[in-house]
Design a protein around this motif. Structure first.
Motif, PDB file in Angstrom:
ATOM      1  N   PRO A   1     -10.397 -56.835  56.310  1.00 22.69           N
ATOM      2  CA  PRO A   1     -10.645 -57.523  57.589  1.00 22.69           C
ATOM      3  C   PRO A   1      -9.698 -58.695  57.859  1.00 22.69           C
ATOM      4  O   PRO A   1      -9.421 -59.008  59.014  1.00 22.69           O
ATOM      5  CB  PRO A   1     -12.093 -58.008  57.467  1.00 22.69           C
ATOM      6  N   GLU A   2      -9.203 -59.350  56.788  1.00 22.56           N
ATOM      7  CA  GLU A   2      -8.346 -60.528  56.964  1.00 22.56           C
ATOM      8  C   GLU A   2      -6.928 -60.157  57.395  1.00 22.56           C
ATOM      9  O   GLU A   2      -6.162 -61.029  57.816  1.00 22.56           O
ATOM     10  CB  GLU A   2      -8.259 -61.331  55.658  1.00 22.56           C
ATOM     11  N   VAL A   3      -6.550 -58.880  57.262  1.00 23.12           N
ATOM     12  CA  VAL A   3      -5.193 -58.431  57.618  1.00 23.12           C
ATOM     13  C   VAL A   3      -5.281 -57.665  58.935  1.00 23.12           C
ATOM     14  O   VAL A   3      -6.189 -56.842  59.113  1.00 23.12           O
ATOM     15  CB  VAL A   3      -4.616 -57.525  56.508  1.00 23.12           C
TER      16      VAL A   3
ATOM     17  N   GLN B   1      -2.037 -52.746  58.840  1.00 19.92           N
ATOM     18  CA  GLN B   1      -2.543 -51.824  57.823  1.00 19.92           C
ATOM     19  C   GLN B   1      -2.265 -50.369  58.191  1.00 19.92           C
ATOM     20  O   GLN B   1      -1.893 -49.560  57.341  1.00 19.92           O
ATOM     21  CB  GLN B   1      -4.048 -52.032  57.632  1.00 19.92           C
ATOM     22  N   LEU B   2      -2.436 -50.044  59.476  1.00 21.90           N
ATOM     23  CA  LEU B   2      -2.191 -48.669  59.923  1.00 21.90           C
ATOM     24  C   LEU B   2      -0.714 -48.310  59.846  1.00 21.90           C
ATOM     25  O   LEU B   2      -0.359 -47.197  59.429  1.00 21.90           O
ATOM     26  CB  LEU B   2      -2.718 -48.469  61.348  1.00 21.90           C
ATOM     27  N   VAL B   3       0.145 -49.234  60.238  1.00 16.80           N
ATOM     28  CA  VAL B   3       1.591 -48.982  60.155  1.00 16.80           C
ATOM     29  C   VAL B   3       1.989 -48.701  58.710  1.00 16.80           C
ATOM     30  O   VAL B   3       2.705 -47.734  58.415  1.00 16.80           O
ATOM     31  CB  VAL B   3       2.397 -50.165  60.736  1.00 16.80           C
ATOM     32  N   ALA B   4       1.516 -49.518  57.779  1.00 17.67           N
ATOM     33  CA  ALA B   4       1.837 -49.323  56.363  1.00 17.67           C
ATOM     34  C   ALA B   4       1.287 -47.988  55.854  1.00 17.67           C
ATOM     35  O   ALA B   4       1.959 -47.274  55.100  1.00 17.67           O
ATOM     36  CB  ALA B   4       1.280 -50.475  55.534  1.00 17.67           C
ATOM     37  N   ALA B   5       0.080 -47.630  56.296  1.00 17.74           N
ATOM     38  CA  ALA B   5      -0.547 -46.380  55.845  1.00 17.74           C
ATOM     39  C   ALA B   5       0.232 -45.161  56.346  1.00 17.74           C
ATOM     40  O   ALA B   5       0.453 -44.205  55.596  1.00 17.74           O
ATOM     41  CB  ALA B   5      -1.993 -46.322  56.332  1.00 17.74           C
TER      42      ALA B   5
END
Length: 198
Positions: free
Chosen positions: A75-77, A82-86
């Motif tokens: 939640p803090e990021v 997070q989606l781009v990295a995934a």
């Protein structure tokens, strides 16, 4: 590694090579045994038929898919980050040389044999991919609107694969696009549709 495990791995490696070079229908068990430096009897001790050998190769591909580390929503990021990295990680995995070659081999036979394709896809569908897990957790946390996580992840990854995986898979060459820009656009479109309600 035990000798029997090594022989099994050698046979699988030889089968992958033979199937790639000759295609499944034309592949010869004698040649696989020769490449693996085992007797035909030893090969049949590990795999009862050429079909069973191919099934083992599809299992190797599914095992590789399953070993991709699970992702957890933080939640803090920012979710976009997070989606781009995934998606980047997913594309990098799918386009790795070993995986791409194994995937081409398996997919070519799945196109020829619908029963095998259905069995393979059923096993693959039972696996919860890392992007699906991330999206599911984001939905539970209210960072995305409620929907079917697997379906939503499929939409996001399909957009990225269209530009960054399929050209290489089918033609052996990367598409002339900026991968970072493509992934960012795909994630932005995904978030525009699945952003939290009201």
């Amino acid at each position: 590694m035990k000798l029997t495990e090594k022989k099994r791995k050698d046979i699988l490696d030889a089968a992958v090579r033979e199937f790639r070079e000759q295609g499944f229908p034309a592949a010869r068990v004698n040649r696989i045994a020769e490449l693996a430096e085992v007797s035909k009897r030893t090969l049949y001790k590990h795999f009862e038929s050429k079909e069973m050998l191919f099934q083992a190769i599809t299992d190797v591909l599914l095992e590789e898919i399953a070993t991709v580390p699970k992702l957890h929503f933080t939640p803090e990021v920012p979710l976009r980050e997070q989606l781009v990295a995934a998606v980047k990680d997913n594309v990098a995995h799918l386009t790795a040389e070993h995986y791409m070659g194994l995937n081409r081999l398996v997919m070519s036979e799945l196109l020829r044999d619908q029963d095998l394709a259905q069995a393979f896809l059923a096993k693959a569908a039972a696996q919860d991919g890392p992007v699906t897990g991330l999206i599911s957790q984001a939905m539970q946390a209210g960072a995305l609107r409620q929907a079917k996580p697997g379906f939503a992840a499929g939409q996001l990854l399909a957009m990225a694969k269209h530009f960054l995986v399929w050209p290489e898979f089918l033609m052996g060459a990367k598409a002339e696009v900026d991968p970072d820009a493509v992934i960012a656009d795909c994630v932005d479109m995904f978030l525009a549709h699945y952003g939290p309600e009201g």
